[in-house]
Write a protein that holds these residues in place. Structure first.
Motif, PDB file in Angstrom:
ATOM      1  N   GLU A   1      -0.193  -9.198   9.162  1.00 25.16           N
ATOM      2  CA  GLU A   1      -0.708  -8.088   8.760  1.00 25.16           C
ATOM      3  C   GLU A   1      -0.454  -6.853   9.823  1.00 25.16           C
ATOM      4  O   GLU A   1      -0.552  -7.541  11.173  1.00 25.16           O
ATOM      5  CB  GLU A   1      -2.368  -7.859   8.411  1.00 25.16           C
TER       6      GLU A   1
ATOM      7  N   GLN B   1      -6.566   3.387   2.060  1.00 22.78           N
ATOM      8  CA  GLN B   1      -6.577   2.023   1.402  1.00 22.78           C
ATOM      9  C   GLN B   1      -6.379   2.269   0.144  1.00 22.78           C
ATOM     10  O   GLN B   1      -6.487   3.147  -0.557  1.00 22.78           O
ATOM     11  CB  GLN B   1      -7.976   1.535   1.729  1.00 22.78           C
TER      12      GLN B   1
ATOM     13  N   ILE C   1      -6.045  -0.269  -3.603  1.00 17.79           N
ATOM     14  CA  ILE C   1      -6.392  -1.493  -4.115  1.00 17.79           C
ATOM     15  C   ILE C   1      -5.474  -1.215  -5.616  1.00 17.79           C
ATOM     16  O   ILE C   1      -5.482  -0.393  -6.441  1.00 17.79           O
ATOM     17  CB  ILE C   1      -7.752  -1.410  -4.439  1.00 17.79           C
TER      18      ILE C   1
ATOM     19  N   PRO D   1       1.034  -4.373  -4.721  1.00 15.13           N
ATOM     20  CA  PRO D   1       1.106  -3.976  -3.146  1.00 15.13           C
ATOM     21  C   PRO D   1       2.496  -3.788  -2.690  1.00 15.13           C
ATOM     22  O   PRO D   1       2.821  -3.069  -1.935  1.00 15.13           O
ATOM     23  CB  PRO D   1       0.244  -5.019  -2.607  1.00 15.13           C
TER      24      PRO D   1
ATOM     25  N   GLN E   1      -3.362   0.503   4.401  1.00 17.49           N
ATOM     26  CA  GLN E   1      -3.975  -0.853   4.065  1.00 17.49           C
ATOM     27  C   GLN E   1      -3.736  -0.964   2.557  1.00 17.49           C
ATOM     28  O   GLN E   1      -4.419  -0.226   1.932  1.00 17.49           O
ATOM     29  CB  GLN E   1      -5.108  -0.977   4.664  1.00 17.49           C
ATOM     30  N   THR E   2      -3.112  -1.999   2.173  1.00 18.65           N
ATOM     31  CA  THR E   2      -3.115  -2.432   0.578  1.00 18.65           C
ATOM     32  C   THR E   2      -3.787  -3.622   0.459  1.00 18.65           C
ATOM     33  O   THR E   2      -3.787  -4.681   1.216  1.00 18.65           O
ATOM     34  CB  THR E   2      -1.617  -2.635   0.148  1.00 18.65           C
ATOM     35  N   TYR E   3      -4.342  -3.717  -0.627  1.00 19.50           N
ATOM     36  CA  TYR E   3      -5.284  -5.020  -1.354  1.00 19.50           C
ATOM     37  C   TYR E   3      -4.597  -5.322  -2.601  1.00 19.50           C
ATOM     38  O   TYR E   3      -4.836  -4.480  -3.563  1.00 19.50           O
ATOM     39  CB  TYR E   3      -6.649  -4.536  -1.271  1.00 19.50           C
ATOM     40  N   ASN E   4      -4.229  -6.485  -2.740  1.00 21.82           N
ATOM     41  CA  ASN E   4      -3.736  -6.970  -3.828  1.00 21.82           C
ATOM     42  C   ASN E   4      -5.151  -7.396  -4.803  1.00 21.82           C
ATOM     43  O   ASN E   4      -5.775  -8.430  -4.580  1.00 21.82           O
ATOM     44  CB  ASN E   4      -2.916  -8.262  -3.888  1.00 21.82           C
TER      45      ASN E   4
ATOM     46  N   ASP F   1      -5.695 -10.914  -5.737  1.00 18.59           N
ATOM     47  CA  ASP F   1      -6.257 -11.854  -4.828  1.00 18.59           C
ATOM     48  C   ASP F   1      -7.942 -12.155  -5.120  1.00 18.59           C
ATOM     49  O   ASP F   1      -8.486 -13.020  -4.583  1.00 18.59           O
ATOM     50  CB  ASP F   1      -6.063 -11.663  -3.390  1.00 18.59           C
TER      51      ASP F   1
ATOM     52  N   ALA G   1     -13.124  -6.434  -4.593  1.00 18.28           N
ATOM     53  CA  ALA G   1     -11.688  -5.944  -3.801  1.00 18.28           C
ATOM     54  C   ALA G   1     -12.433  -4.743  -2.770  1.00 18.28           C
ATOM     55  O   ALA G   1     -12.150  -4.719  -1.732  1.00 18.28           O
ATOM     56  CB  ALA G   1     -10.937  -5.553  -4.592  1.00 18.28           C
TER      57      ALA G   1
ATOM     58  N   ALA H   1     -12.431  -4.243   1.183  1.00 19.29           N
ATOM     59  CA  ALA H   1     -11.876  -2.665   1.592  1.00 19.29           C
ATOM     60  C   ALA H   1     -12.763  -1.985   2.419  1.00 19.29           C
ATOM     61  O   ALA H   1     -12.542  -1.419   3.441  1.00 19.29           O
ATOM     62  CB  ALA H   1     -11.105  -2.025   0.540  1.00 19.29           C
TER      63      ALA H   1
ATOM     64  N   THR I   1     -10.100   5.622  -0.123  1.00 15.52           N
ATOM     65  CA  THR I   1      -9.680   4.212  -0.540  1.00 15.52           C
ATOM     66  C   THR I   1      -9.456   4.608  -2.144  1.00 15.52           C
ATOM     67  O   THR I   1     -10.209   5.171  -2.595  1.00 15.52           O
ATOM     68  CB  THR I   1     -11.341   3.650  -0.649  1.00 15.52           C
TER      69      THR I   1
END
Length: 280
Positions: free
Chosen positions: A29, A40, A42, A46, A70-73, A76, A106, A110, A145
């Motif tokens: 990261e 961010q 979501i 990603p 910042q990416t959030y899959n 996950d 998620a 985040a 976000t």
């Protein structure tokens, strides 16, 4: 004795210290930066980021630490062995809906990493339109976000639970919110100080005063039988400014009556006033 004046100033992009139970994450990261405007995202895609945001001025600003991404899959945080993120709509119907519990997991992660004032925005066709005013508000904060919708959308309970602001790129439907997210980030990041080299270009562009921007011209002075308007070659700055203002008003009235009415209301003018707006 050391005084406050003797102490070195903190760099805006200094690395933030964060404890981690998995040191390998530090290798995969990018480092977080403290005090930097943060986007961010979501998303189920990603890999689509940074995309165009990694190019040109926004890409250079990203490399220089003027903002961070910042990416959030969402996958996950999915349910069960197959990490499902969606389910059939209550009441029946076509398509699938993103589950609120999956999105909540998620968002909790985040938001735990977001510092300061940063709204949660859900990108959806039914939201309020993206405007320059909204971008200025976001640029003045600490970040945002962004929740990228997919399928038939997101369970309404998650939207209400997290107080999301619904925002739309336009009156059309896309396969997901990723392109809209990149558009919002691009339009916001360019307003962050030092991202653009010439601050005056921001002050003079479309929507800066609620009007569309005037036409632009450059060399050659004569091209394919078309001349640059004579006033722009006059060197008379007051006349040039008056021409550009009149053109901005004329274009706004012709092309965006909604913006024209709003601008007239703000400036105490009659939007239906029959007068010549084009300058000479």
């Amino acid at each position: 004795m050391t005084t406050a004046a003797d102490k070195p100033m903190r760099a805006a992009g200094r690395k933030a210290i964060r404890l981690s139970l998995t040191p390998s994450d530090l290798l995969s990261e990018p480092p977080e930066l403290a005090g930097i405007w943060t986007a961010q995202v979501i998303t189920l895609l990603p890999q689509a980021f940074p995309g165009i945001l990694g190019e040109s001025l926004t890409g250079r600003a990203l490399q220089e630490g003027l903002w961070q991404l910042q990416t959030y899959n969402l996958r996950d945080f999915g349910e069960g062995r197959h990490l499902n993120v969606d389910d059939t709509p209550a009441g029946g119907g076509a398509g699938m809906v993103i589950r609120p519990d999956v999105m909540a997991r998620a968002l909790n992660v985040a938001r735990g990493r977001m510092r300061g004032d940063a709204p949660i925005i859900y990108l959806t066709p039914r939201g309020r339109p993206m405007t320059q005013g909204l971008m200025r508000e976001l640029a003045a904060g600490d970040g945002v976000t962004l929740v990228c919708g997919r399928f038939e959308g997101l369970d309404q309970r998650a939207i209400e639970q997290f107080g999301m602001i619904e925002v739309s790129l336009g009156d059309f439907v896309m396969t997901g919110g990723e392109i809209a997210a990149q558009a919002l980030i691009d339009a916001t990041v360019r307003l962050i100080p030092r991202v653009l080299g010439n601050q005056e270009s921001i002050e003079e562009e479309s929507f800066s005063d609620g009007l569309l921007e005037h036409h632009q011209y450059t060399k050659p002075a004569l091209w394919q039988g078309h001349d640059i308007p004579e006033v722009l070659l006059s060197g008379h700055h007051a006349k040039i400014e008056a021409w550009r203002r009149a053109e901005a008003e004329r274009l706004t009235k012709e092309r965006r009556p909604d913006l024209w009415r709003a601008w007239c209301a703000q400036h105490g003018k009659d939007p239906d006033e029959d007068r010549e707006l084009s300058g000479a």
